[in-house]
Design a protein around this motif. Structure first.
Motif, PDB file in Angstrom:
ATOM      1  N   LEU A 328     -12.241  -0.246  21.423  1.00  0.00           N
ATOM      2  CA  LEU A 328     -13.218   0.880  21.921  1.00  0.00           C
ATOM      3  C   LEU A 328     -12.574   2.127  21.582  1.00  0.00           C
ATOM      4  N   GLU A 329     -11.368   2.651  21.504  1.00  0.00           N
ATOM      5  CA  GLU A 329     -10.969   3.780  21.221  1.00  0.00           C
ATOM      6  C   GLU A 329     -11.359   4.294  19.939  1.00  0.00           C
ATOM      7  N   THR A 330     -11.177   3.098  18.716  1.00  0.00           N
ATOM      8  CA  THR A 330     -11.905   3.384  17.247  1.00  0.00           C
ATOM      9  C   THR A 330     -13.195   3.799  17.346  1.00  0.00           C
ATOM     10  N   MET A 331     -13.969   3.099  18.245  1.00  0.00           N
ATOM     11  CA  MET A 331     -15.513   3.197  17.999  1.00  0.00           C
ATOM     12  C   MET A 331     -15.811   4.567  18.947  1.00  0.00           C
ATOM     13  N   THR A 332     -15.363   4.772  19.972  1.00  0.00           N
ATOM     14  CA  THR A 332     -15.618   5.987  20.765  1.00  0.00           C
ATOM     15  C   THR A 332     -15.044   7.393  19.742  1.00  0.00           C
ATOM     16  N   THR A 333     -14.023   7.080  19.162  1.00  0.00           N
ATOM     17  CA  THR A 333     -13.282   8.209  18.431  1.00  0.00           C
ATOM     18  C   THR A 333     -14.275   8.384  17.300  1.00  0.00           C
ATOM     19  N   LEU A 334     -14.753   7.149  16.566  1.00  0.00           N
ATOM     20  CA  LEU A 334     -15.638   7.705  15.253  1.00  0.00           C
ATOM     21  C   LEU A 334     -16.988   8.243  15.872  1.00  0.00           C
ATOM     22  N   LEU A 335     -17.520   8.061  16.996  1.00  0.00           N
ATOM     23  CA  LEU A 335     -18.570   8.559  17.543  1.00  0.00           C
ATOM     24  C   LEU A 335     -18.323  10.289  17.953  1.00  0.00           C
ATOM     25  N   GLN A 336     -17.310  10.704  18.448  1.00  0.00           N
ATOM     26  CA  GLN A 336     -16.610  11.662  18.652  1.00  0.00           C
ATOM     27  C   GLN A 336     -16.446  12.636  17.149  1.00  0.00           C
ATOM     28  N   SER A 337     -15.830  12.029  16.302  1.00  0.00           N
ATOM     29  CA  SER A 337     -15.795  12.423  15.046  1.00  0.00           C
ATOM     30  C   SER A 337     -17.214  12.800  14.335  1.00  0.00           C
ATOM     31  N   ALA A 338     -18.029  11.960  14.626  1.00  0.00           N
ATOM     32  CA  ALA A 338     -19.185  12.136  13.890  1.00  0.00           C
ATOM     33  C   ALA A 338     -19.932  13.533  14.618  1.00  0.00           C
ATOM     34  N   ALA A 339     -19.884  13.531  15.949  1.00  0.00           N
ATOM     35  CA  ALA A 339     -20.296  14.917  16.737  1.00  0.00           C
ATOM     36  C   ALA A 339     -19.761  16.140  16.292  1.00  0.00           C
ATOM     37  N   GLU A 340     -18.404  16.076  15.970  1.00  0.00           N
ATOM     38  CA  GLU A 340     -17.386  17.381  15.761  1.00  0.00           C
ATOM     39  C   GLU A 340     -17.221  17.487  14.339  1.00  0.00           C
ATOM     40  N   GLY A 341     -17.612  16.575  13.649  1.00  0.00           N
ATOM     41  CA  GLY A 341     -17.321  17.009  11.902  1.00  0.00           C
ATOM     42  C   GLY A 341     -15.890  17.129  11.802  1.00  0.00           C
ATOM     43  N   ARG A 342     -15.106  16.159  12.219  1.00  0.00           N
ATOM     44  CA  ARG A 342     -13.694  16.393  11.875  1.00  0.00           C
ATOM     45  C   ARG A 342     -12.852  14.716  11.896  1.00  0.00           C
ATOM     46  N   ARG A 343     -11.781  14.892  11.267  1.00  0.00           N
ATOM     47  CA  ARG A 343     -10.964  13.620  11.333  1.00  0.00           C
ATOM     48  C   ARG A 343     -10.003  13.773  12.735  1.00  0.00           C
ATOM     49  N   ILE A 344     -10.288  12.363  13.486  1.00  0.00           N
ATOM     50  CA  ILE A 344      -9.406  12.349  14.547  1.00  0.00           C
ATOM     51  C   ILE A 344      -8.276  11.264  14.629  1.00  0.00           C
ATOM     52  N   GLU A 345      -7.149  11.497  15.268  1.00  0.00           N
ATOM     53  CA  GLU A 345      -6.407  10.406  15.132  1.00  0.00           C
ATOM     54  C   GLU A 345      -6.282   9.660  16.531  1.00  0.00           C
TER      55      GLU A 345
END
Length: 371
Positions: A328-345
């Motif tokens: 779940l964190e992988t997916m929601t962080t991927l969506l967050q990354s798409a919205a913010e345009g940055r790499r997220i750990e």
């Protein structure tokens, strides 16, 4: 085997039939109670399940003999029902995804830990011979060190076949949260946990038209991005690319392909339990099919719950809550990354679940192999 583990099911939608078919005659599990907001659904299901009783959700959660609740509600209700189950002192096994937001998912796991109960979560397709044979091939060194992988799911949209597809296009829906659990779960089984992601997403149109059932022709709004792609950085060093889309017609890409220093594996659709695993070895001239060498043979929806019921301190559930939270964190962080345009750990990590030895259908349907 002792007395069967009593299970109650909340949510009697389309997917429930597959679970009931698998659990119906299993000696380790007995479905004792059924509940749905639509009382007619639970009554109809109870009539087909010997010994099961239709009842309200509240009464099911208070049932003194039900030890585990199978939560088959729509994704937006996953957290509410799971938390109510935990507060009632029962284990919960929930359909994917664990929740629609990472904070909700984390709360479920923390609350269960405090209450001393367990959480399990679909998908369990990755426990079948398809993904497990591919994992055994990788772990056995058939492709050398795995370096990269790709996962691709492209469809024109679930409104073409589902009579009530609204939730697929509402917050908590979309192709990644709907289908991503299959692909990301498989990638983690194959390559290990994810440490960081980079994503991008888009939306083809603002509404969809239902194409089947009583609501044929009705238009529904699209409130989420319907094409999501990204890069997953695995803790072991491999890089995966993933594409999930409701905006295409089809694709010729392998559902999952894993590339290593000495070979490439074509992995079958992780939305299914089985399928052919193919190997192209360095220096070879063609693809070679691998015989099934791991996994629950002829598995079906619900094998993860059976595995969950039979787990213990020595061998935790393979479709467990910690694993589902990481997905779940992988997916929601991927969506967050798409919205913010940055790499997220990511903030979570997880051990790969224990591999599944090749287990014949007659064995897991009766006395599930201990491992």
């Amino acid at each position: 085997m002792g007395d069967p583990h009593l299970v109650g099911i909340v949510g009697l939608g389309v997917i429930s039939r597959a679970y009931l078919d698998t659990l119906a005659d299993h000696p380790a599990v007995r479905v004792a109670a059924l509940a749905d907001l639509d009382a007619s659904r639970s009554a109809e299901a109870a009539a087909l399940v010997p010994g099961a009783e239709a009842m309200s959700v509240e009464r099911l959660l208070a049932h003194p003999d039900v030890r585990t609740v199978l939560n088959l509600t729509i994704p937006a209700a996953h957290a509410e029902i799971s938390l109510a189950t935990i507060d009632a002192g029962k284990n919960v096994y929930v359909e994917k995804p664990l929740a629609v937001t990472f904070p909700e998912g984390r709360t479920i796991i923390e609350r269960a830990t405090s209450a001393g109960v367990r959480v399990g979560c679909a998908p369990d397709t990755v426990l079948g011979t398809g993904t497990q044979t591919a994992r055994a091939a990788i772990d056995g060194g058939l492709i050398g060190r795995p370096m990269s992988a790709s996962a691709v799911m492209v469809t024109a949209g679930h409104e073409r076949w589902h009579p009530n597809p609204d939730f697929y296009y509402a917050p908590g829906g979309g192709p990644l949260l709907d289908m991503g659990p299959y692909y990301i779960s498989a990638l983690i089984h194959l390559l290990g946990p994810v440490r960081a992601v980079v994503g991008a997403s888009s939306r083809l149109r603002a509404e969809r038209v239902i194409s089947s059932g009583a609501r044929t022709g009705q238009r529904i709004p699209v409130e989420v991005d319907t094409h999501v792609t990204g890069v997953l950085e695995h803790a072991g060093g491999a890089l995966s690319t993933i594409t999930t889309s409701f905006d295409g017609v089809t694709t010729t890409a392998a559902p999952i392909e894993v590339r290593g220093e000495t070979g490439t594996l074509a992995v079958p659709d992780p939305n299914h339990f089985d399928g052919e695993v193919r190997l192209f070895a360095l220096g070879g001239t063609e693809w070679r099919a691998l015989e099934p060498r791991a996994g629950y043979a002829e598995a079906a929806r619900g094998i993860g719950l059976i595995d969950f019921v039979r787990a213990d301190a020595q061998r935790p559930p393979r479709a467990g809550g910690d694993f589902a939270l990481h997905v779940l964190e992988t997916m929601t962080t991927l969506l967050q990354s798409a919205a913010e345009g940055r790499r997220i750990e990511l903030t979570t990590g997880v051990q790969r679940p224990a591999p599944v030895p090749l287990t014949p259908a007659e064995e897991w349907k009766g006395h599930l192999a201990e491992s």
